[in-house]
Design an enzyme around this catalytic site. Structure first.
Site, PDB file in Angstrom:
ATOM      1  N   GLU A 162       9.953  15.911  15.326  1.00  0.00           N
ATOM      2  CA  GLU A 162      10.303  15.785  13.909  1.00  0.00           C
ATOM      3  C   GLU A 162       9.413  16.710  13.089  1.00  0.00           C
ATOM      4  O   GLU A 162       8.196  16.631  13.170  1.00  0.00           O
ATOM      5  CB  GLU A 162      10.103  14.343  13.442  1.00  0.00           C
ATOM      6  N   CYS A 172      13.543  10.861   6.369  1.00  0.00           N
ATOM      7  CA  CYS A 172      13.530  10.372   7.755  1.00  0.00           C
ATOM      8  C   CYS A 172      14.881  10.600   8.430  1.00  0.00           C
ATOM      9  O   CYS A 172      14.941  10.786   9.634  1.00  0.00           O
ATOM     10  CB  CYS A 172      13.135   8.919   7.793  1.00  0.00           C
ATOM     11  N   LYS A 180       0.838  -1.216   0.000  1.00  0.00           N
ATOM     12  CA  LYS A 180       0.000   0.000   0.000  1.00  0.00           C
ATOM     13  C   LYS A 180       0.863   1.252   0.000  1.00  0.00           C
ATOM     14  O   LYS A 180       1.495   1.584   0.986  1.00  0.00           O
ATOM     15  CB  LYS A 180      -0.938   0.055   1.203  1.00  0.00           C
ATOM     16  N   GLU A 237      10.074   1.222  10.296  1.00  0.00           N
ATOM     17  CA  GLU A 237      11.072   2.261  10.008  1.00  0.00           C
ATOM     18  C   GLU A 237      10.353   3.585  10.226  1.00  0.00           C
ATOM     19  O   GLU A 237       9.461   3.932   9.456  1.00  0.00           O
ATOM     20  CB  GLU A 237      11.546   2.175   8.554  1.00  0.00           C
TER      21      GLU A 237
HETATM   22  P1  NAP Z   1       2.296   8.120   8.021  1.00  0.00           P
HETATM   23  O1  NAP Z   1       1.203   9.082   8.124  1.00  0.00           O
HETATM   24  O2  NAP Z   1       2.684   7.329   9.195  1.00  0.00           O
HETATM   25  O3  NAP Z   1       1.887   7.157   6.817  1.00  0.00           O
HETATM   26  C1  NAP Z   1       2.689   6.102   6.375  1.00  0.00           C
HETATM   27  C2  NAP Z   1       1.819   5.056   5.731  1.00  0.00           C
HETATM   28  O4  NAP Z   1       0.974   4.452   6.706  1.00  0.00           O
HETATM   29  C3  NAP Z   1       0.884   5.603   4.664  1.00  0.00           C
HETATM   30  O5  NAP Z   1       0.794   4.674   3.615  1.00  0.00           O
HETATM   31  C4  NAP Z   1      -0.410   5.725   5.430  1.00  0.00           C
HETATM   32  O6  NAP Z   1      -1.559   5.759   4.635  1.00  0.00           O
HETATM   33  C5  NAP Z   1      -0.357   4.471   6.270  1.00  0.00           C
HETATM   34  N1  NAP Z   1      -1.267   4.446   7.401  1.00  0.00           N
HETATM   35  C6  NAP Z   1      -1.844   5.480   8.066  1.00  0.00           C
HETATM   36  N2  NAP Z   1      -2.651   5.015   9.048  1.00  0.00           N
HETATM   37  C7  NAP Z   1      -2.600   3.672   9.014  1.00  0.00           C
HETATM   38  C8  NAP Z   1      -3.211   2.628   9.776  1.00  0.00           C
HETATM   39  N3  NAP Z   1      -4.076   2.876  10.763  1.00  0.00           N
HETATM   40  N4  NAP Z   1      -2.907   1.348   9.466  1.00  0.00           N
HETATM   41  C9  NAP Z   1      -2.052   1.074   8.476  1.00  0.00           C
HETATM   42  N5  NAP Z   1      -1.451   2.013   7.714  1.00  0.00           N
HETATM   43  C10 NAP Z   1      -1.710   3.291   7.977  1.00  0.00           C
HETATM   44  O7  NAP Z   1       3.632   8.786   7.532  1.00  0.00           O
HETATM   45  P2  NAP Z   1       3.824   9.825   6.359  1.00  0.00           P
HETATM   46  O8  NAP Z   1       3.308  11.135   6.832  1.00  0.00           O
HETATM   47  O9  NAP Z   1       3.312   9.265   5.089  1.00  0.00           O
HETATM   48  O10 NAP Z   1       5.434   9.846   6.237  1.00  0.00           O
HETATM   49  C11 NAP Z   1       6.222  10.664   6.998  1.00  0.00           C
HETATM   50  C12 NAP Z   1       6.843   9.901   8.150  1.00  0.00           C
HETATM   51  O11 NAP Z   1       7.525   8.755   7.698  1.00  0.00           O
HETATM   52  C13 NAP Z   1       7.889  10.693   8.882  1.00  0.00           C
HETATM   53  O12 NAP Z   1       7.684  10.632  10.271  1.00  0.00           O
HETATM   54  C14 NAP Z   1       9.212  10.036   8.522  1.00  0.00           C
HETATM   55  O13 NAP Z   1      10.233  10.177   9.428  1.00  0.00           O
HETATM   56  C15 NAP Z   1       8.797   8.640   8.306  1.00  0.00           C
HETATM   57  N6  NAP Z   1       9.735   7.964   7.405  1.00  0.00           N
HETATM   58  C16 NAP Z   1      10.603   7.058   7.934  1.00  0.00           C
HETATM   59  C17 NAP Z   1      11.505   6.389   7.132  1.00  0.00           C
HETATM   60  C18 NAP Z   1      12.453   5.371   7.701  1.00  0.00           C
HETATM   61  O14 NAP Z   1      12.999   4.592   6.959  1.00  0.00           O
HETATM   62  N7  NAP Z   1      12.672   5.336   8.995  1.00  0.00           N
HETATM   63  C19 NAP Z   1      11.512   6.651   5.765  1.00  0.00           C
HETATM   64  C20 NAP Z   1      10.623   7.594   5.248  1.00  0.00           C
HETATM   65  C21 NAP Z   1       9.730   8.231   6.089  1.00  0.00           C
HETATM   66  P3  NAP Z   1      -2.060   7.221   4.106  1.00  0.00           P
HETATM   67  O15 NAP Z   1      -1.232   7.489   2.940  1.00  0.00           O
HETATM   68  O16 NAP Z   1      -3.490   7.093   3.766  1.00  0.00           O
HETATM   69  O17 NAP Z   1      -1.849   8.193   5.225  1.00  0.00           O
END
Ligand code: NAP
Ligand code: MG
Length: 503
Positions: free
Chosen positions: A407, A310, A201, A276
């Site tokens: 963050e 990230c 997804k 991650e």
């Molecule tokens: P996010 O809101 O946590 O969303 C990540 C993914 O999870 C999206 O596909 C989202 O769907 C999905 N999601 C949301 N609620 C969910 C649920 N209840 N059950 C299952 N999946 C669900 O993060 P983001 O805003 O897209 O990305 C930014 C964050 O990612 C930052 O905090 C960043 O640090 C982190 N990040 C970490 C890494 C790493 O490798 N450590 C790499 C890149 C990014 P939707 O698209 O519909 O919201």
């Protein structure tokens, strides 16, 4: 309803990308491109122009149910998990070749959907995607167990003991929007190399490159049911994947808040989970550093990809004697960066991915000011159209302030000076996160001392943002659980089985 036409004409898109944008974006389940069972779609936006690019199928629980059954069937009855490893390898390599051949269009598409510069997508995102698939393709033929020297003391009896590493089964893979294509490859390639089948997804903000990648996987001959793509929302489709009883493992990249929730839901059925998550990574510049390199490196650490990384270096610590020089160098870089659309060759920084993210980042900038931080550069929105934020640098932020601790995931740096090189690791570690860090110094002993003391999954010395598929990647503390890439990345998608035979 599913609509075929692009809502807005992007006059400067290449014919290939225009044609891709114009056709319906469907789910990929059991080798078929299908609309969502509900018939629903959602819009994906161009963050530079704030125009709708196209509609995308909005998968939900019923679609996830079909995808899970297809992935389960493909795993237990299909050829993929039983295929000789070399054949899996060659299909993955073929996929990588097709991705590479499509570099121009993929880069343009990624830029359109995410806002990042085409130039960078072409030089970084697409090559990284290709490299990841090739690297993990190579693992298919190298996954194996060990023989174990057991000491079971039964008289006149000998034993043969060995381990097998077997694919975990159906995996659910949920990814964010900052490096959509790279994240898709980082999830799919190791899972597929191990013989797993997947439900992927992508983030709702950036679904398009995943659709194209999966089209290319299909063209490469990856069998049906091995990859299932569900575009849609996290709360519905994502949640259904994490809950599904046929899914054995969840690999999630995203925010720490959602990651904690995903971990809790997954543990209800004791799924394997790798997470991650976020970061607030320190950049440490010692007084003996090559300052030109360090200043350029610190700017790149926070401004690359609009700070939506990230491992972004969002907390800067500079040794006191060089603090002013570093700040004036950074101020100059931030002040001279050209902001503009990703397809404009003059742009040096694009927009943030969405209005939501734009408002969040501007909110953090306001809170930084409110809580007494001093703006050295930037500090606001850029332009009236598009989700642009000026490259922003703060100093004198209180270490208890929101901006210092949380963050931001945008181009906002918090800088401070330090006196004692032996105390700096403690400041760097004063965060709930532990994803990455960079240390800029010519002093070898200091570099190794800090590398050892800093609590982070990845410590760079005299560089930042460099990643290699062979190098394990993941976080200490609340930055995650598990390591992707390298041999650790293979371990995430395999179970170890011990076999003990009396001989
Ligand atoms: P996010 O809101 O946590 O969303 C990540 C993914 O999870 C999206 O596909 C989202 O769907 C999905 N999601 C949301 N609620 C969910 C649920 N209840 N059950 C299952 N999946 C669900 O993060 P983001 O805003 O897209 O990305 C930014 C964050 O990612 C930052 O905090 C960043 O640090 C982190 N990040 C970490 C890494 C790493 O490798 N450590 C790499 C890149 C990014 P939707 O698209 O519909 O919201
Ligand atoms: Mg978009």
């Amino acid at each position: 309803m599913e609509s075929a036409a692009s809502v807005f004409e992007f006059a400067d898109l290449s014919p290939a990308v225009s044609a891709f944008v114009a056709k319906p974006k469907r789910l990929y389940i059991d080798g078929q491109w299908v609309p969502a069972a509900s018939g629903k779609t959602f819009k994906t936006m161009d963050p530079a122009s704030e125009q709708v690019i196209c509609e995308v199928a909005e998968g939900d629980r019923e679609d996830v149910e079909r995808a899970a059954r297809a992935a389960h069937k493909a795993f237990y009855e299909g050829e993929w998990s039983r295929m000789i490893p070399a054949a899996r390898e060659s299909l993955l390599l073929k996929w990588a070749d097709l991705v590479e051949a499509d570099t121009e269009s993929l880069a343009e598409l990624e830029s359109l959907d995410n806002g990042k510069l085409v130039r960078y997508a072409k030089r970084i995102d697409v090559p990284a995607t290709v490299q990841l698939i090739r690297y993990f393709a190579g693992w298919a033929t190298k996954i194996g167990g060990t023989t174990v020297n057991v000491s079971i003391g039964i008289p006149n009896t000998e034993f043969l003991a060995y381990t097998l590493r077997q694919p975990v089964g159906v995996v659910g893979q949920i990814i964010p929007w900052n490096f959509p294509m790279v994240m898709a490859a980082l999830k799919l390639a190791p899972a597929l190399a191990c013989g797993c089948t997947s439900i992927l997804k992508p983030a709702e903000q950036t679904p398009l490159s995943a659709v194209r990648l999966v089209e290319l996987a299909e063209e490469a001959g990856i069998p049906k049911g091995v990859i299932n793509l569900i575009t849609g929302f996290g709360e519905t489709a994502g949640q259904a994947i994490v809950e599904h009883p046929l899914v054995r493992k969840v690999a999630f990249t995203g925010s720490t808040v959602v990651g904690k929730h995903v971990g809790k839901v997954a543990i209800d059925s004791l799924k394997r989970v790798s997470l991650e998550l976020g970061g607030k990574s320190p950049v440490i510049i010692a007084k003996d550093a090559n300052l030109d390199d360090a200043i350029g490196g610190a700017a790149n650490a926070i401004f690359f990809n609009q700070g939506q990384v990230c491992v972004a270096g969002s907390r800067l610590f500079v040794e006191e004697p060089v603090f002013d020089d570093v700040m004036s160098g950074l101020k100059e870089i931030a002040g001279s960066m050209k902001l503009g659309g990703g397809r404009n060759p003059d742009s040096q920084m694009g927009p943030l991915v969405s209005k939501e993210q734009h408002d969040r980042v501007l909110g953090y900038i306001d809170s930084g000011r409110r809580e007494g931080g001093e703006v050295v550069a930037g500090g606001g929105r850029h332009g009236n159209t598009g989700y642009f934020v000026q490259p922003t640098i703060f100093k004198n932020c209180n270490s208890a302030s929101t901006l210092y601790k949380e963050e931001v995931f945008g181009p906002v740096l918090v800088a401070s000076s330090y006196k004692d090189a032996d105390e700096i690791a403690a400041h760097a570690n004063d965060t709930i996160y532990g994803l990455a860090a960079s240390v800029w110094t010519q002093n070898l002993s200091l570099a190794h001392r800090l590398a050892k003391r800093i609590e982070a999954g990845l410590v760079w010395v005299n560089c930042h943002h460099l990643i290699d598929p062979a190098l394990p990647f993941g976080g200490f503390k609340q930055s995650g659980i598990g390591r992707e890439q390298g041999a650790d990345g293979i371990a995430l998608y395999t179970e170890t089985k011990s076999v003990l035979m009396r001989i």
